[in-house]
Design a protein around this motif. Structure first.
Motif, PDB file in Angstrom:
ATOM      1  N   SER A 185      13.660 -19.736  88.228  1.00  0.00           N
ATOM      2  CA  SER A 185      15.030 -19.261  88.032  1.00  0.00           C
ATOM      3  C   SER A 185      15.095 -17.940  87.282  1.00  0.00           C
ATOM      4  CB  SER A 185      15.838 -20.323  87.270  1.00  0.00           C
ATOM      5  OG  SER A 185      15.258 -20.557  85.985  1.00  0.00           O
ATOM      6  N   GLY A 186      14.059 -17.628  86.481  1.00  0.00           N
ATOM      7  CA  GLY A 186      14.094 -16.376  85.737  1.00  0.00           C
ATOM      8  C   GLY A 186      13.283 -15.267  86.356  1.00  0.00           C
ATOM      9  N   ALA A 187      12.817 -15.464  87.570  1.00  0.00           N
ATOM     10  CA  ALA A 187      11.899 -14.501  88.184  1.00  0.00           C
ATOM     11  C   ALA A 187      12.662 -13.368  88.864  1.00  0.00           C
ATOM     12  CB  ALA A 187      11.007 -15.213  89.187  1.00  0.00           C
ATOM     13  N   THR A 188      13.290 -12.528  88.054  1.00  0.00           N
ATOM     14  CA  THR A 188      13.998 -11.363  88.583  1.00  0.00           C
ATOM     15  C   THR A 188      13.536 -10.128  87.827  1.00  0.00           C
ATOM     16  OG1 THR A 188      15.936 -12.728  89.075  1.00  0.00           O
ATOM     17  CG2 THR A 188      16.256 -10.333  89.005  1.00  0.00           C
ATOM     18  N   ALA A 189      13.255  -9.064  88.554  1.00  0.00           N
ATOM     19  CA  ALA A 189      12.789  -7.834  87.916  1.00  0.00           C
ATOM     20  C   ALA A 189      13.956  -7.134  87.225  1.00  0.00           C
ATOM     21  CB  ALA A 189      12.163  -6.917  88.948  1.00  0.00           C
ATOM     22  N   PRO A 190      13.843  -6.820  85.940  1.00  0.00           N
ATOM     23  CA  PRO A 190      14.918  -6.092  85.247  1.00  0.00           C
ATOM     24  C   PRO A 190      15.174  -4.734  85.899  1.00  0.00           C
ATOM     25  CG  PRO A 190      13.316  -6.974  83.676  1.00  0.00           C
ATOM     26  CD  PRO A 190      12.720  -7.144  85.045  1.00  0.00           C
ATOM     27  N   SER A 246       8.440 -10.952  93.207  1.00  0.00           N
ATOM     28  CA  SER A 246       7.344 -11.790  93.694  1.00  0.00           C
ATOM     29  C   SER A 246       6.165 -11.773  92.727  1.00  0.00           C
ATOM     30  CB  SER A 246       6.889 -11.301  95.081  1.00  0.00           C
ATOM     31  OG  SER A 246       7.919 -11.437  96.025  1.00  0.00           O
ATOM     32  N   ASP A 247       5.883 -10.588  92.159  1.00  0.00           N
ATOM     33  CA  ASP A 247       4.792 -10.502  91.183  1.00  0.00           C
ATOM     34  C   ASP A 247       5.102 -11.335  89.944  1.00  0.00           C
ATOM     35  OD1 ASP A 247       3.441  -8.813  92.875  1.00  0.00           O
ATOM     36  OD2 ASP A 247       4.099  -6.977  91.876  1.00  0.00           O
ATOM     37  N   ILE A 248       6.342 -11.270  89.497  1.00  0.00           N
ATOM     38  CA  ILE A 248       6.738 -12.074  88.333  1.00  0.00           C
ATOM     39  C   ILE A 248       6.637 -13.557  88.669  1.00  0.00           C
ATOM     40  CG2 ILE A 248       8.658 -12.633  86.793  1.00  0.00           C
ATOM     41  CD1 ILE A 248       9.535  -9.689  87.095  1.00  0.00           C
TER      42      ILE A 248
END
Length: 635
Positions: free
Chosen positions: A166-171, A593-595
């Protein structure tokens, strides 16, 4: 990565794996017959989760099937398939253990929807079929309760993964900063001095050559090589020695029919009209002497290139009426208007290439080879059984070759790249990776098992002698070392010229002024990125790195193995995330995707430190070995 995992969790643990269960349960369901009671034993323990040998075998077989190759169980183990299968099952067990500890559950509605959405349970219309659901469960020996339990574990695992994802978003700031860094471009002026442009250099004396060699002698190491003897059951070799009767060749030739026939071809032009009256008028004008192309230009405003159909055979026409009309007239004639679904056609035959039939004498060798290859397939299979019996009876490869009227081949030097000790390819080796893999694995004097080759033949190989790697004496490689010394010296001189040019350019204020009397060219480069995208081929590998360290107007030197370049930075082109929104969006997706991947890796590491993992390789290896024996008996 986590999106990838989420999308695969169902397929790995329920859908795709379950379909494979369906396909393979004919074996698993009767596992006790082949494996005894070991087929149900616990092979892996992850916390309080137990994974049986049956589950390991299922995953192992899935790994092999994914290759699309007929890989034996023994080879699959050697290639790492079993290790990967165990690793994946351990990871799945970690999620199950964690979901048990957290008390996660899946509601009845969620499970019901998951079952309805499973493609294996749908009928031909794409609707969920209770009958197919029950039929498949019955076929694989599972009760509904067993399947629901499996599905519940899968859903709870998915809940854990989804929580982490759920937190895997690039800032935004990270995405924009990285976008600007990666997509910034620069332009430059470049003067290149190649090593080849340096004239002749004096050959090194003995002391210089010895010093050069001592510094780099590891680069001249001769790798380990092996002397091997092998016997190949090659389909082509067997076919070459076969006697094929002339009457069989003639019969096969006659059966070939159109294979030896080249159909008549005609060079055709056409016009297509909306109605017959206009087409009739065009035909009348052409037959009265007007040119076909001139009439087409006048009546349809078509140019010459629009008329040609090229050279066509009768079979090339989608409409039989058109084909019949074209092939019923002589060269230089035109057809009467012919109607098709597209309108009324007028066609001109401008040239005819007559049909040809290749005579038997011309294709006799090809026909003979085809017949021989067909028969060789069967003979090679029979010879492989005979070879296996001979080797099992204690015959050597050479003795087996004589018994089968074949020739054993000895290669005195063979390294892991299929080369001899001088680095030259060894010609005529059996095709396929298993041969070289066997050569590298075998101890001296021990023949391999019979291996398949890439051309559907078989080979058995023995390592006669292993020669370890060695660094040769200087005298053995003197010529090569001398050539390398000269090449290195030319690179040094090119570098010295570049340094001198750089000083001259700094003094003169520009590259153009510095090279005016040197006969060198100043070449504009770019725009190019940090990765070198946009540079002309052959530029020094370090040119982007050097250019991106310079300020506008500054100069530096970029080097490669073949050249040295003096670089003067001309312009910096900043990247704009707003102007190139699609590329920025793609970067944000990739970063997410990397995160995902990093989070998932961290989660697995955390679970591994929380739950004890135990793998009983003894029981796994025994069941895998039994599987290989079973497949051998079934074949």
């Amino acid at each position: 990565m986590l999106q990838f995992i989420r999308s695969r969790i169902g397929s790995i643990f329920v859908k795709a794996l379950f379909v494979l269960l369906i396909a393979s349960f004919a074996v698993w369901g009767i596992g006790d017959i082949f494996y005894g009671n070991r087929a149900g034993e616990t092979a892996i323990e992850v916390g309080d989760v137990e994974i049986t040998t049956v589950e390991v075998l299922q995953e192992f077989d899935r790994q092999r099937q994914q290759t699309g190759l007929n890989i034996s169980a023994e080879d699959a183990v050697r290639f790492g398939f079993l290790d990967r299968s165990i690793e994946q099952l351990v990871n799945a067990g970690l999620f199950t253990a964690e979901s048990n500890a957290l008390g996660l559950t899946a509601g009845t509605d969620v499970l019901r929807q998951a079952i309805v959405d499973t493609p294996a349970f749908r009928d031909e219309l794409g609707q969920f079929s209770p009958f197919r659901f029950e039929q498949i469960l019955s076929r694989v020996g599972m009760t509904e309760q067993m399947y629901v339990s499996l599905l519940r574990n899968d859903v709870t695992r998915g809940q854990i993964v989804a929580a982490v994802a759920s937190g895997a978003t690039a800032p935004k700031v990270l995405t924009d900063t990285l976008f600007r860094y990666r997509n910034e471009q620069r332009t430059a002026k470049v003067v290149t001095i190649t090593a080849d442009s340096i004239g002749d250099v004096e050959a090194p004396d003995d002391a210089a050559l010895a010093s050069f060699y001592d510094d780099l002698k590891e680069a001249y190491e001769i790798p380990e090589s092996r002397s091997v003897t092998y016997l190949t059951l090659s389909i082509q070799t067997i076919a070459d020695r076969m006697e094929i009767a002339d009457e069989d060749i003639a019969e096969e030739y006659e059966a070939g029919g159109d294979r030896w026939r080249t159909a008549e071809r005609r060079a055709v032009r056409q016009m297509v009209f909306d109605d017959q009256a206009t087409a009739d008028a065009a035909v009348e004008r052409i037959r009265d002497g007007e040119d076909f192309a001139a009439v087409a230009q006048d009546a349809l405003t078509l140019g010459a290139d629009d008329l040609s159909l090229g050279e066509v055979t009768q079979a090339d026409f989608p409409d039989a009426a058109l084909a019949d009309a074209v092939f019923a007239i002589d060269e230089g004639a035109i057809t009467d208007p012919v109607e098709s679904a597209f309108g009324w056609h007028v066609l001109s035959v401008d040239g005819i290439t007559a049909e040809t039939v290749r005579p038997l004498d011309e294709v006799k060798d090809a026909v003979r080879n085809e017949l021989a290859l067909d028969r060789a397939f069967e003979e090679v299979s029979e010879l492989s059984v005979q070879l296996e019996d001979l080797l099992a009876g204690g015959s050597t490869i050479e003795e087996s070759a004589r018994s089968l009227n074949l020739e054993a081949v000895t290669v005195p030097e063979l390294n892991n790249q299929g080369q001899d000790r001088s680095g030259q390819p060894v010609e005529g080796l059996p095709t396929g990776q298993p041969f070289l893999a066997a050569v590298l694995d075998l101890p001296e004097g021990t023949p391999s098992e019979i291996l398949e080759t890439a051309d559907e033949g078989f080979v058995v190989v023995r390592v006669d002698k292993i020669t370890p790697p060695e660094i040769p004496a200087l005298d053995a490689v003197r010529d090569q070392v001398a050539d390398d010394w000269i090449a290195d010296r030319k690179r040094q001189l090119a570098g010295e010229q570049a340094e001198a040019l750089l000083r001259a350019a700094d003094a003169a204020g520009s590259l153009e002024a510095a090279v005016a009397t040197l006969g060198l060219a100043v070449i504009p480069e770019g725009p190019f990125t940090r990765s070198g995208s946009g540079l002309a081929p052959g530029r020094a590998e370090t040119l982007p790195e050097v250019a991106f360290e310079l300020s506008v107007g500054q100069r530096g030197i970029a080097e490669s193995d073949e050249s040295v370049a003096v670089v003067e930075l001309v312009e910096v082109l900043a990247a704009d995330p707003i102007a190139d929104a699609p590329a920025r969006t793609q970067l944000a997706t990739n970063l997410g995707s990397d995160i995902d991947s990093d989070l998932f890796t961290g989660l697995l590491e955390s679970l591994r430190s929380t739950y004890a993992v135990s793998v009983d390789r003894g029981v796994v290896d025994q069941v895998i070995q039994n599987q290989g024996m079973m497949h051998g008996q079934m074949q």
